[in-house]
Design an enzyme around this catalytic site. Structure first.
Site, mmCIF file in Angstrom:
data_model
loop_
_atom_site.group_PDB
_atom_site.id
_atom_site.type_symbol
_atom_site.label_atom_id
_atom_site.label_comp_id
_atom_site.label_asym_id
_atom_site.label_seq_id
_atom_site.Cartn_x
_atom_site.Cartn_y
_atom_site.Cartn_z
ATOM 1 N N CYS A 155 0.821 -1.219 0.000
ATOM 2 C CA CYS A 155 0.000 0.000 0.000
ATOM 3 C C CYS A 155 0.850 1.262 0.000
ATOM 4 O O CYS A 155 0.312 2.366 -0.121
ATOM 5 C CB CYS A 155 -0.945 0.009 1.194
ATOM 6 N N HIS A 184 -9.277 4.319 -0.731
ATOM 7 C CA HIS A 184 -7.947 3.718 -0.646
ATOM 8 C C HIS A 184 -7.708 2.733 -1.792
ATOM 9 O O HIS A 184 -7.781 1.513 -1.616
ATOM 10 C CB HIS A 184 -7.819 3.021 0.726
#
Lengths: 385, 385
Positions: free
Chosen positions: A83, A333
């Protein structure tokens, strides 16, 4: 190293883009950044992405996108750090321009997550954890964060509702961000009544994934005299640090040592201290991560990061505004793109383009991008004169 | 940019390592490079890898390996450019050290390919091609190269046996490389009688995959006065270029324009010409690629790259030795690691450590790593005094 400035930014709305492909989403943000910078070509393209090989059966995204946007013959490469892939791509592009070998770079963070089932995406996201020693035990990525949150509540005596201000602030800010995925207000009641995902993490502690892309154009700062009235924005601090990939290997799973290390190095490079940071785009993939990030970066004592929310210091008018465009929680996200959204948003604040969530007199902004459960963490500090 | 030297090298034997994991193979090469460099720690780790998310369900390899070899708290990241991931990681590490932001880097190329079935690996390798416009039509990676080879034979009138010298030279050299996968002699008869894979590519035109890892330690050249008697080896030239990701989009599928571009830039940076190159570790994933690479880099006229093999100019004593340690064909092709094997082998030649396949008085060596069917190509030129 020579100083590097951000000449242009671009982003797409984060959503479930059923009618848009990986290629189109990334291309849109890349072309928007080039347009904003007023350039047609750059020396190199750096792409941050985590999942495309597993979700879209597509690797070699550097060349894939340089081809799509017409940068044939230019350098291109993909960077991956789970991420934190977005910020990792930014730092890679920064080093290349800083070295003097190239004179301009386009950095693109992109993720297309909706082309597979939720089950497949959960498995793909789990590749950020340790395959042999974490995932093999059946723990998902949310599960790992739930274990950390439960330990934090146990250790410091906080209850679940105490985390609410982080999510409420994120949603309140996202209402004014046209690129955000969740643009609705969130109340304490809604937060508390939300469905549990992995105790004690409920749906409103967790950020929504999605399809999205964000990009910036980098050039040597000395080549930017004036930007048609826009302020000159430089990357004053940049650092990356790592911890063990598995949470259980850490001496203290409640301390993000890679956040501490990378923030410390970025502060030193930018010649600032935590008190000089006007706002902070942190990595609130789960509400617990907001608390831990604030603590590791010097904005709160251990176990008291949560107080910044409770004391209303994190809103755009507070002492340390965070997630001013919605954060991961409400902007969304799209994992490998998130780090680049954060940087684009820091630029928007420094340009004074954030309307109702504009931080007054913002001159120094910080972005922090986390890969895995704190395994890879990058901190960037941007400044304007 | 400041000059960068290679302080240490390490590699593992390429094989089907059923008893060794991704973690162990990469760790072995990384630790060997640190040991060879005489250092215990570096500022950052750059990992080149293509397939681990799909084959080992493991992403975030930068941190995964920095954790495994004890580099906690240091920077780490993964770089991917299909089969050019190794050289792409080298160039990323080079830029970081050249920028002055870090003072040492470990670059690791690693691939574990034998933990899935051949069918799964073929599908994983196909992610280097265009998922929408090539793979969707059912063409495999070997298939794409077969189409290019067939066109070359049609266009220039060569027959299949004319490609034999490339594979025969690779096998002859690999016999003296303890890290090579195929250490047996190959004859013209064996080459011609080998099983067809995708006409006109037979088994002896194609390189074997495998598990493997290779690594180098980079430091600023000015910090290397003398290396305990070993010559100082610098990266004098480094460049990366791209073409369209799909072969059918190219004006001329028989010209590797990204090889031409990256070689041209690397020559200029190193201040050399093709005639100054003492040996060339090229990317012979398929025999046709050897011919095209020699042509694009200025060692042969269009359509005549194959003559260097036929005229016996490519052996260690020839005009332009290639694949001196076995090349992809016989040393083996663990895809994301290959670019780093090439660089380690160039260092071995410049150190004079290659025994029977040592190139006499080798001072300038070139390595070229290809991602996809010529979509991403990196060229590195190493020099010693």
């Amino acid at each position: 190293m020579r100083q590097v400035a951000i000449l242009g930014i671009g982003q797409t709305k984060i959503d479930e883009h059923w009618d848009r492909s990986l290629r189109e989403i990334g291309g849109d943000a890349a072309l928007a950044a080039l347009h904003d910078a007023g350039v047609e070509k750059v020396d190199a393209l750096f792409v941050g992405n985590m999942l495309s090989s597993m979700i879209s059966a597509q690797n070699q995204l550097g060349t894939y996108f340089s081809d799509w946007i017409g940068l044939w013959g230019q350098e291109a490469v993909k960077v991956e750090a789970a991420c934190a892939s977005g910020a990792a791509a930014l730092r890679t592009g920064l080093m290349a321009v800083a070295s003097g070998d190239i004179d301009s770079a386009l950095v693109l963070g992109v993720e297309k997550m909706t082309d597979k089932s939720g089950h497949d995406v959960t498995a793909a996201l789990a590749t950020a954890a340790d395959a042999d020693y974490e995932v093999e035990q059946g723990v998902s990525f949310v599960g790992l964060n739930a274990l950390i949150m439960r330990r934090y509540m146990h250790e410091y005596g906080w209850k679940h509702a105490d985390f609410a201000p982080f999510s409420i602030n994120a949603h309140a800010n996202a209402m004014h961000n046209p690129f955000a995925r969740l643009r609705q207000k969130l109340t304490v009641e809604q937060f508390e009544k939300s469905a549990m995902i992995a105790t004690p993490i409920n749906l409103m502690d967790a950020s929504p994934t999605g399809d999205g892309a964000a990009a910036v154009v980098l050039v040597p700062a000395e080549k930017v005299a004036s930007l048609n009235g826009k302020p000159r924005i430089t990357i004053a601090g940049s650092a990356s640090s790592t911890d063990s990939i598995a949470v259980h290997s850490r001496k203290d799973p409640l301390f993000l040592s890679a956040a501490y290390q990378s923030a410390k190095r970025a502060y030193a490079m930018a010649k600032v201290e935590p008190k000089d940071i006007d706002f902070f785009e942190l990595h609130d993939a789960f509400s617990i991560m907001s608390a831990l990030s604030l603590e590791a970066c010097g904005f709160a004592e251990r176990g008291r990061g949560i107080c910044l929310g409770l004391d209303n210091e994190i809103s755009p008018g507070g002492r340390l505004p965070i997630c001013t465009r919605g954060g991961l929680k409400a902007r969304g996200h799209p994992v490998g793109a998130t780090g680049m959204y954060q940087v684009v948003e820091v630029v928007q604040q420094l340009r004074g383009e954030c309307g109702p969530t504009q931080v007054e007199n913002a001159k120094v902004g910080m972005a922090q991008n986390i890969g895995g459960s704190g395994a890879t963490i990058l901190t960037h500090i941007l400044k304007t004169e």
